[in-house]
Motif scaffolding. Structure first.
Motif, PDB file in Angstrom:
ATOM      1  N   ILE A  88       5.324  -6.841 -21.710  1.00  0.00           N
ATOM      2  CA  ILE A  88       6.065  -6.644 -21.561  1.00  0.00           C
ATOM      3  C   ILE A  88       6.770  -6.230 -20.390  1.00  0.00           C
ATOM      4  CG2 ILE A  88       8.363  -4.946 -21.948  1.00  0.00           C
ATOM      5  CD1 ILE A  88       7.910  -7.088 -24.348  1.00  0.00           C
ATOM      6  N   GLY A  89       5.801  -5.699 -19.790  1.00  0.00           N
ATOM      7  CA  GLY A  89       6.037  -5.524 -18.094  1.00  0.00           C
ATOM      8  C   GLY A  89       5.480  -6.472 -17.528  1.00  0.00           C
ATOM      9  N   LYS A  90       4.910  -7.784 -18.285  1.00  0.00           N
ATOM     10  CA  LYS A  90       4.990  -8.899 -17.517  1.00  0.00           C
ATOM     11  C   LYS A  90       6.487  -9.526 -17.053  1.00  0.00           C
ATOM     12  CE  LYS A  90       0.986  -9.445 -15.605  1.00  0.00           C
ATOM     13  NZ  LYS A  90       1.347  -9.498 -13.993  1.00  0.00           N
ATOM     14  N   VAL A  91       6.829 -10.079 -19.066  1.00  0.00           N
ATOM     15  CA  VAL A  91       8.237 -11.099 -18.907  1.00  0.00           C
ATOM     16  C   VAL A  91       9.756 -10.631 -18.682  1.00  0.00           C
ATOM     17  CG1 VAL A  91       9.537 -11.968 -21.089  1.00  0.00           C
ATOM     18  CG2 VAL A  91       6.714 -11.664 -21.145  1.00  0.00           C
ATOM     19  N   GLY A  92       9.447  -8.952 -18.470  1.00  0.00           N
ATOM     20  CA  GLY A  92      10.342  -8.217 -17.551  1.00  0.00           C
ATOM     21  C   GLY A  92      10.418  -8.459 -16.510  1.00  0.00           C
ATOM     22  N   LYS A  93       9.233  -8.852 -15.896  1.00  0.00           N
ATOM     23  CA  LYS A  93       9.438  -9.683 -13.876  1.00  0.00           C
ATOM     24  C   LYS A  93      10.356 -10.861 -14.173  1.00  0.00           C
ATOM     25  CE  LYS A  93       5.552  -6.278 -12.891  1.00  0.00           C
ATOM     26  NZ  LYS A  93       4.858  -7.162 -12.076  1.00  0.00           N
ATOM     27  N   VAL A  94       9.704 -11.006 -14.954  1.00  0.00           N
ATOM     28  CA  VAL A  94      10.590 -13.345 -15.183  1.00  0.00           C
ATOM     29  C   VAL A  94      11.947 -13.389 -15.184  1.00  0.00           C
ATOM     30  CG1 VAL A  94      10.447 -15.069 -16.643  1.00  0.00           C
ATOM     31  CG2 VAL A  94       8.006 -13.908 -16.010  1.00  0.00           C
ATOM     32  N   PHE A  95      12.866 -12.415 -16.195  1.00  0.00           N
ATOM     33  CA  PHE A  95      13.469 -12.096 -16.908  1.00  0.00           C
ATOM     34  C   PHE A  95      14.436 -10.724 -16.203  1.00  0.00           C
ATOM     35  CE2 PHE A  95      12.769 -15.897 -19.393  1.00  0.00           C
ATOM     36  CZ  PHE A  95      13.349 -16.504 -18.961  1.00  0.00           C
ATOM     37  N   PRO A  96      14.374 -10.170 -15.445  1.00  0.00           N
ATOM     38  CA  PRO A  96      14.533  -8.404 -14.549  1.00  0.00           C
ATOM     39  C   PRO A  96      16.041  -8.559 -15.052  1.00  0.00           C
ATOM     40  CG  PRO A  96      14.674 -10.131 -12.952  1.00  0.00           C
ATOM     41  CD  PRO A  96      13.769 -10.966 -13.530  1.00  0.00           C
ATOM     42  N   ASP A  97      16.522  -9.274 -15.388  1.00  0.00           N
ATOM     43  CA  ASP A  97      18.242  -8.639 -15.458  1.00  0.00           C
ATOM     44  C   ASP A  97      18.345  -8.723 -17.472  1.00  0.00           C
ATOM     45  OD1 ASP A  97      19.591  -8.990 -13.057  1.00  0.00           O
ATOM     46  OD2 ASP A  97      19.874 -10.532 -13.087  1.00  0.00           O
ATOM     47  N   LEU A  98      17.880  -9.971 -17.887  1.00  0.00           N
ATOM     48  CA  LEU A  98      17.700  -9.367 -18.954  1.00  0.00           C
ATOM     49  C   LEU A  98      16.848  -8.585 -19.841  1.00  0.00           C
ATOM     50  CD1 LEU A  98      18.774 -11.019 -22.061  1.00  0.00           C
ATOM     51  CD2 LEU A  98      16.283 -12.209 -21.536  1.00  0.00           C
ATOM     52  N   ALA A  99      15.813  -8.296 -19.419  1.00  0.00           N
ATOM     53  CA  ALA A  99      15.039  -7.388 -19.797  1.00  0.00           C
ATOM     54  C   ALA A  99      15.255  -5.612 -19.187  1.00  0.00           C
ATOM     55  CB  ALA A  99      13.852  -7.074 -19.176  1.00  0.00           C
ATOM     56  N   GLN A 100      16.277  -5.548 -18.301  1.00  0.00           N
ATOM     57  CA  GLN A 100      17.581  -3.961 -18.460  1.00  0.00           C
ATOM     58  C   GLN A 100      17.961  -3.774 -19.268  1.00  0.00           C
ATOM     59  OE1 GLN A 100      19.136  -3.669 -14.149  1.00  0.00           O
ATOM     60  NE2 GLN A 100      19.684  -1.954 -15.226  1.00  0.00           N
ATOM     61  N   ARG A 101      19.024  -5.390 -19.521  1.00  0.00           N
ATOM     62  CA  ARG A 101      19.523  -5.012 -20.608  1.00  0.00           C
ATOM     63  C   ARG A 101      18.975  -4.862 -22.283  1.00  0.00           C
ATOM     64  NH1 ARG A 101      22.379  -9.805 -18.168  1.00  0.00           N
ATOM     65  NH2 ARG A 101      21.652 -10.900 -19.658  1.00  0.00           N
ATOM     66  N   LYS A 102      18.248  -5.525 -22.537  1.00  0.00           N
ATOM     67  CA  LYS A 102      17.909  -5.882 -23.697  1.00  0.00           C
ATOM     68  C   LYS A 102      17.014  -4.685 -23.617  1.00  0.00           C
ATOM     69  CE  LYS A 102      20.449  -9.142 -25.105  1.00  0.00           C
ATOM     70  NZ  LYS A 102      21.535  -8.908 -25.665  1.00  0.00           N
ATOM     71  N   LEU A 103      16.041  -4.844 -23.047  1.00  0.00           N
ATOM     72  CA  LEU A 103      14.684  -3.609 -23.430  1.00  0.00           C
ATOM     73  C   LEU A 103      15.143  -2.076 -23.451  1.00  0.00           C
ATOM     74  CD1 LEU A 103      11.798  -5.615 -22.382  1.00  0.00           C
ATOM     75  CD2 LEU A 103      12.984  -5.598 -24.788  1.00  0.00           C
ATOM     76  N   ALA A 104      16.713  -2.051 -22.889  1.00  0.00           N
ATOM     77  CA  ALA A 104      16.764  -0.669 -22.933  1.00  0.00           C
ATOM     78  C   ALA A 104      18.074  -0.054 -24.172  1.00  0.00           C
ATOM     79  CB  ALA A 104      17.360  -0.565 -21.627  1.00  0.00           C
ATOM     80  N   GLY A 105      18.079  -1.726 -24.956  1.00  0.00           N
ATOM     81  CA  GLY A 105      18.943  -1.236 -26.087  1.00  0.00           C
ATOM     82  C   GLY A 105      20.273  -0.828 -25.447  1.00  0.00           C
ATOM     83  N   THR A 106      20.710  -1.712 -24.479  1.00  0.00           N
ATOM     84  CA  THR A 106      22.014  -2.206 -24.181  1.00  0.00           C
ATOM     85  C   THR A 106      22.933  -3.348 -24.733  1.00  0.00           C
ATOM     86  OG1 THR A 106      21.741  -2.933 -21.748  1.00  0.00           O
ATOM     87  CG2 THR A 106      21.517  -0.429 -22.014  1.00  0.00           C
ATOM     88  N   GLY A 107      22.867  -4.215 -24.623  1.00  0.00           N
ATOM     89  CA  GLY A 107      23.265  -5.389 -25.486  1.00  0.00           C
ATOM     90  C   GLY A 107      23.406  -5.959 -24.491  1.00  0.00           C
ATOM     91  N   GLU A 108      24.298  -7.062 -24.544  1.00  0.00           N
ATOM     92  CA  GLU A 108      24.669  -8.091 -23.542  1.00  0.00           C
ATOM     93  C   GLU A 108      25.387  -7.957 -22.511  1.00  0.00           C
ATOM     94  OE1 GLU A 108      26.486 -11.596 -25.664  1.00  0.00           O
ATOM     95  OE2 GLU A 108      25.730 -11.394 -27.339  1.00  0.00           O
TER      96      GLU A 108
END
Length: 332
Positions: free
Chosen positions: A312-332
């Protein structure tokens, strides 16, 4: 020159001498280059042709049509399409577009019910219905090949053939990608479809079209990894380097986009169980193999927790914007 290894004996496990020879070849290739070609994999050519044809149809769609299955619709499963320059490698935008897929998991799967990121259902394009059957047929064969190679890896390390299947990869994390690298404009400089990187997990199985562009960095410099008939390209990931304390090499590689030529590639990432800790193998702790200074300065031998935490730490760097929205549970 990368080795070409016939893995058919590892699929059938009937000839002990031939199997031992294949395991030795895998040991040598994994230690020297971290890359090799696999022949005798048993996946019919027709399966690849169907996958390539359906993929070409999908990526020929308009961006509006492709966006109907964009990654921001995939939730924490992180499935779907992303546009050119929508993915980062080492902080730089890649000159490729892609479709993220994986093991098809329904809502009743325990991993989905537990809310594990990167697990769930794929998104399929209505405009190219044949893509699903082509992907699922290919994945069925490719996963069996990965399991066979993992048996060879275990034997190469002096372990029982089913060592990994009984533990670290009992429920592997299976991530599949379809990448389209657009051609460069005539008279333009070559650019990187993917910049220098290494793969996060255990094992990558790559099918590619006949265009070329993949390069691997060896101790003597960069070399091409051109397509070779129906052979799959196999490369070692960071977790195998960690497991073996550097005996197996996770080699940096990249993709060069060339003028006038677009390219398709199909990597399957066969990785550890999401919830499993990844610690050096007992056999690997007896000797510390010389380790090169990695291109990115990362020490793979520092504690990482479970594979899922690391991933998760690695993938979050590949798609930083998506990681912030999805893994933080804030939806689209």
């Amino acid at each position: 020159m990368l080795a070409e290894i016939d893995i058919s004996s590892l699929r059938h496990m009937t000839d002990e001498a031939v199997t031992a020879r294949a395991a030795q070849q895998i040991d040598d290739a994994s230690s020297r280059f971290g890359f090799f070609y696999a022949t005798g994999h048993g996946i019919p050519r027709e399966a690849f042709d169907a996958l390539l044809t359906a993929s070409e149809r999908f990526f020929a769609l308009s961006e509006t049509a492709k966006a109907t299955i964009s990654m921001n619709r995939g939730g924490t499963a992180w499935r779907g399409w992303f546009p050119v320059e929508g993915e980062l490698t080492s902080g730089l935008a890649d000159r490729k577009e892609g479709l993220y897929l994986g093991e098809e998991l329904g809502p009743d799967d325990p991993r989905v019910q537990a809310g594990l990121p990167l697990h769930g259902a794929n998104l399929w394009p209505e405009a190219v219905p044949e893509l699903r059957s082509a992907v699922e047929a290919w994945l069925g064969g490719a996963v069996a090949v990965a399991e066979a190679i993992m048996r060879g890896m275990a034997l190469a390390l002096g372990l029982d053939a089913d060592h990994f299947a009984a533990g670290l990869t009992r429920n592997p994390t299976l991530l599949f990608r379809i990448f389209h690298y657009p051609s460069q404009q005539p008279n333009s400089d070559e650019s990187f479809g993917v910049g220098e990187h290494s793969d996060y997990g255990l094992l990558t199985l790559l099918a590619q079209d006949d265009k070329g562009g993949l390069e691997v960095r060896t101790r003597d410099g960069w070399i091409d990894v051109p397509p070779r008939d129906d052979a799959l390209v196999i490369n070692i990931g960071d977790m195998f380097e960690r497991l073996t304390r550097g005996r197996f090499r996770s080699a940096p590689h990249r993709v060069v986009n060339r003028a006038g030529t677009s390219r398709y590639s199909f990597p399957l990432f066969f990785d550890p169980d999401f919830s499993a800790p990844v610690e050096p193998l007992p056999i690997a702790t007896e000797t510390r193999f010389p380790r090169e200074t990695r291109w990115d300065g990362v020490d793979l031998h520092e504690p990482i927790g479970t594979y899922g935490d690391y991933l998760i730490g690695k993938v979050g760097k590949v798609f930083p914007d998506l990681a912030q929205r999805k893994l933080a549970g804030t939806g689209e």
